[in-house]
Design an enzyme around this catalytic site. Structure first.
Site, short mmCIF file in Angstrom:
data_model
loop_
_atom_site.label_atom_id
_atom_site.label_comp_id
_atom_site.label_asym_id
_atom_site.label_seq_id
_atom_site.Cartn_x
_atom_site.Cartn_y
_atom_site.Cartn_z
N ASP A 14 0.94 -0.73 -0.17
CA ASP A 14 -0.32 0.36 0.19
C ASP A 14 0.69 1.73 0.34
OD1 ASP A 14 -2.55 1.35 0.18
OD2 ASP A 14 -1.18 2.05 2.37
N VAL B 185 -21.85 6.53 -18.46
CA VAL B 185 -22.87 5.81 -19.58
C VAL B 185 -22.69 4.70 -19.12
CG1 VAL B 185 -23.29 7.96 -20.47
CG2 VAL B 185 -21.96 5.65 -21.14
N GLU C 88 -22.19 0.78 -20.49
CA GLU C 88 -21.76 0.30 -20.86
C GLU C 88 -21.56 -0.61 -22.81
OE1 GLU C 88 -17.69 -1.55 -19.99
OE2 GLU C 88 -18.65 -0.09 -19.33
N LYS D 189 -20.55 5.02 -25.70
CA LYS D 189 -19.80 5.15 -24.97
C LYS D 189 -18.77 6.47 -26.52
CE LYS D 189 -19.24 2.37 -21.37
NZ LYS D 189 -19.20 3.15 -20.22
N SER E 152 -16.08 -1.35 -17.77
CA SER E 152 -15.60 -1.74 -16.96
C SER E 152 -14.30 -3.25 -17.82
CB SER E 152 -16.48 -2.45 -16.15
OG SER E 152 -17.50 -3.31 -17.15
N HIS F 158 -11.40 3.39 -14.01
CA HIS F 158 -12.34 2.45 -13.89
C HIS F 158 -12.79 2.66 -12.54
CE1 HIS F 158 -13.42 -1.83 -13.74
NE2 HIS F 158 -14.81 -1.95 -12.94
N ASN G 120 -17.94 -0.57 -7.60
CA ASN G 120 -19.10 -0.68 -6.80
C ASN G 120 -19.34 -1.11 -5.37
OD1 ASN G 120 -21.65 1.34 -6.77
ND2 ASN G 120 -22.98 -0.38 -7.65
N ASN H 176 -11.04 -6.54 -14.20
CA ASN H 176 -12.33 -7.41 -14.54
C ASN H 176 -11.47 -9.09 -15.85
OD1 ASN H 176 -13.98 -7.18 -13.94
ND2 ASN H 176 -14.49 -4.99 -14.93
#
Length: 729
Positions: free
Chosen positions: A296, A400, A402, A407, A429, A450, A453, A500
């Site tokens: 970190d 907006v 995906e 986009k 994403s 990115h 949530n 992802n």
């Protein structure tokens, strides 16, 4: 000057009062091995002063002592148990000598006094602090427990309950709370701290304060009846096991140690602390948690370096309101960067403003802000259907739907409304940044940003560098993300970017397990209870949204057809076709109902069985070990590929992205730390047992090469030699 060391000095003040001042060469004081040794040398001098009447400890820095030097921990943890025990014994003898001085002692504490810094001030008779104090013992968060007498002195000073709450949870408290529980003796303004401490010392010297009685409490057994002890420690153990669980041994070890030492005097109690600390320091969990702390610091240091010559954005904008847009707008405004929130319909703007207001109201309920601050923050979020004000915007993030066509259209339109130097970013994403940049006139001013949530809770922001993205653009977006209180990690462009890209092979492993007859409930239970994920894969898919995962799975398959293209209909397809989208519509792998707090609660739903039966072989049992292997191998292989391809720059950044973005179990430290703990050779043996399952289970060449010599990904740590260096001090 009585004594001058590299990190502290001792000098006379007046009337037999001396001051011991911590003043390390850097910006902060740390209680490293050298400082402990220097403190021992200072005490050698002080013990010989026949004119000494009182001792004041203070700091020349903005913080008293921020804690031990955690960069030393991994090498200290490599020291054999007997040597580490000897060094702890030496360190504790230093603090005992401080505590046993034949004169009253006081610590004038400003700013932070954490870990070893807190343990140092516990050894003095009095503690006077400034209002900005943060004091506590965070060791259990690092997989260890206090080792410089904190678990002995604090319970005897505060009582068992207050001490257990701080020690077991690794908490720190502010000045008001510290005064309330008896951790400090008073609070004064910073400019009066030194004089106030001297005044208390004079009262103790003159006999107006009974410093000997105050000290005596710390030397004796804990003052608890058998019934009180049983109640305190039973409740504490129950709470710790409920919150920390079996994967974090430090909190329960600390509680049991304090319980066992309750009937003992200082010397015997310190021996127990030593005996508990040493085995904890040699656990994989301690190495992993200390590794996370160091990673970190590395990641934040990199962000600081990137942004040192960049002006902080003064005005931001979000394209697309709703929950995500509202979350981003709230986070920016909350941290002091005003934001325009644009959408094409009023309904979405209302939803975005409602989300921001809801999050601010939660801060109000918790007492973090007052009504004036709330109205001030909300007034810096400007909802609009127009582009008015976009000529003043420094950075814009598009959030907006995906869909690449939408986009691209939104980004191209926005580019014409902003200044030539304004940075554009997309909160996509999965869609490659290069694809979105193809419609822009200034692709050098564009990158990915990115968020995860819920935005206000998830610390990670992936900042994605496209092929044409400039360094200045990356620096501006990293600066904004840092200002928002996030941890930005820069990655290079590819479908799914880093997080992802490595998540969907994990989901693919899950789909294959279900195809082969595994029960999704058991898989979730094993991955949560045994491996330690906060959610199992089925539950995570329901939270993410089956429709979202179905779409992203297709994007990933197109991007990496050799590994991620499947030749069968899987559980995600079956649920998607049945309109079971997860929590968002109440039906996924589970059925969801709102609990009394309005949060979705999962329940079994037999209707899902027939849907899964169409895409699965007859149910059969899998061992916990096989489930973990089949779930983790595809993810770890993809993580390694990302490092080898330069998508992610280092094992440290990869591990932090996994911990902060996906909730990878911290006690494992991330994929690379887990791999190193397991050993690359052992991992290769495990993966080869499943290579028949397809390309996702094929180990990358770089990892195979490491496995030949069982090489780690993190540089090997040499054992420290603190005992030989310090025992004669």
């Amino acid at each position: 000057m009585l004594y001058k060391g590299d990190t502290l000095y001792v000098d006379w003040l007046e009337d037999g009062i001396a001051e011991l001042v911590f003043d390390a060469p850097g910006s902060v004081n740390k209680l490293d091995t050298a400082t402990v040794a220097s403190l021992g040398h200072a005490l050698d001098v002080l013990e010989k002063q026949s004119d000494l009447k009182g001792l004041l400890l203070r700091s020349e820095k903005a913080a008293f002592i921020v804690g031990a030097d955690i960069t030393e921990f991994l090498s200290l943890f490599q020291v054999p148990e007997e040597q580490l025990s000897q060094w702890l014994h030496f360190a504790n003898s230093v603090f005992n000598r401080l505590e046993d001085l034949p004169v009253p002692t006081i610590s004038a504490v400003n700013g932070y006094a954490l870990g070893g810094g807190c343990e140092c001030v516990l050894a003095t008779d009095y503690r006077l602090a400034t209002p900005d104090l943060r004091i506590g013992l965070p060791e259990t968060k690092l997989g260890i427990m206090p080792g410089f007498g904190g678990s002995v002195r604090m319970p005897r000073m505060l009582g068992a309950d207050s001490a257990l709450e701080i020690i077991a949870a690794g908490k720190d408290v502010g000045a008001d709370q510290a005064l309330k529980i008896g951790l400090i003796d008073g609070i004064v303004k910073a400019e009066k701290l030194r004089d106030g401490a001297i005044s208390i010392l004079r009262q103790a010297i003159n006999g107006d304060l009974d410093w000997k009685a105050k000290r005596q409490r710390k030397l004796e057994p804990l003052k608890l009846s058998k019934i009180e002890a049983t109640m305190s420690f039973t409740i504490a153990k129950g709470m710790v096991m409920q919150t920390a669980g079996k994967h974090y041994p430090a909190p329960i070890t600390a509680v049991k140690t304090i319980e066992a030492a309750a009937r003992l005097g200082r010397e015997e109690a310190l021996k127990l602390e030593n005996q508990s600390f040493v085995p904890l320091a040699h656990t994989n969990e301690a190495r992993a948690l200390v590794g996370i702390f160091l990673n970190d610091q590395f990641v934040k240091g990199k962000a600081k370096q990137l942004t040192k010559n960049v002006e902080m954005p003064k005005q931001a904008a979000v394209l697309g309101a709703g929950i995500m847009g509202g979350g981003i707008a709230y986070q920016s405004a909350w941290k002091g960067v005003p934001v325009i929130m644009k959408d094409i319909n009023d309904k979405s703007l209302t939803l975005g403003m409602t989300e921001a207001a809801k999050l601010l109201n939660k801060q109000l309920e918790r007492g973090k802000i007052d009504g004036l601050k709330l109205s001030g923050v909300i007034s810096t979020i400007h909802p609009t259907l127009e582009y008015s004000g976009f000529d003043r915007v420094d950075v814009v993030v598009e959030a907006v739907v995906e869909n690449p066509k939408i986009k691209k259209a939104v980004l191209a339109e926005t580019e014409d409304k902003v200044r030539p130097d304004t940075v554009l970013a997309s909160n996509t994403s999965t869609i490659p940044i290069g694809e979105l940049a193809s419609v822009l006139k200034r692709p050098e001013n564009f990158c990915g940003m990115h968020f995860f949530n819920p935005v206000h809770r998830m610390p990670l922001v992936e900042v994605i560098r496209g092929e044409k993205t400039s360094d200045e653009t990356i620096a501006k977006v990293v600066a904004w993300a840092s200002k928002m209180g996030k941890t930005p990690i820069v990655v290079n462009d590819c479908p799914g970017f880093f997080v992802n890209r490595v998540l969907f092979p994990y989901f693919a492993g899950f789909s294959q397990l279900l195809r082969d007859g595994a029960d999704f409930r058991k898989v979730d239970k094993v991955m949560e209870k045994q491996f330690g994920w906060p959610m199992g894969p089925a539950y995570l898919l329901d939270v993410v949204g089956i429709d979202t995962a179905h779409h992203a799975q297709a994007v990933m398959a197109a991007g990496f057809p050799q590994r991620m293209q499947k030749d069968y209909r899987d559980a995600i397809d079956a649920l998607f076709d049945a309109n079971r989208f997860g929590q968002k519509n109440g039906l996924g792998f589970w059925r969801y109902k709102e609990d009394s707090k309005g949060k979705p609660k999962k329940e079994d739903d037999t209707a899902v069985e027939s849907l899964l039966a169409d895409v699965s072989q007859p149910t059969r049992d899998f061992s916990d070990e096989e489930i973990i292997a089949r779930m983790m191998i595809p993810m770890v292989n993809e993580v390694v590929r990302c490092l080898e391809e330069g998508i992610i720059a280092s094992p440290a950044e990869a591990d932090m992205a996994l911990v902060y973005g996906l909730g990878f179990p911290p006690f494992h430290g991330g994929a690379f730390r887990w791999l190193d703990t397991l050993g690359s050779a052992k991992y290769l043996d495990m993966a080869q047992q499943y290579q028949q399952l397809g390309p996702l289970y094929e180990v990358p060449d770089g990892l195979r090469n490491k496995a030949r010599h069982n090489e780690p990904y993190y540089p090997p740590v040499e054992p420290a030699r603190p005992v030989g260096a310090l025992k004669t001090a």
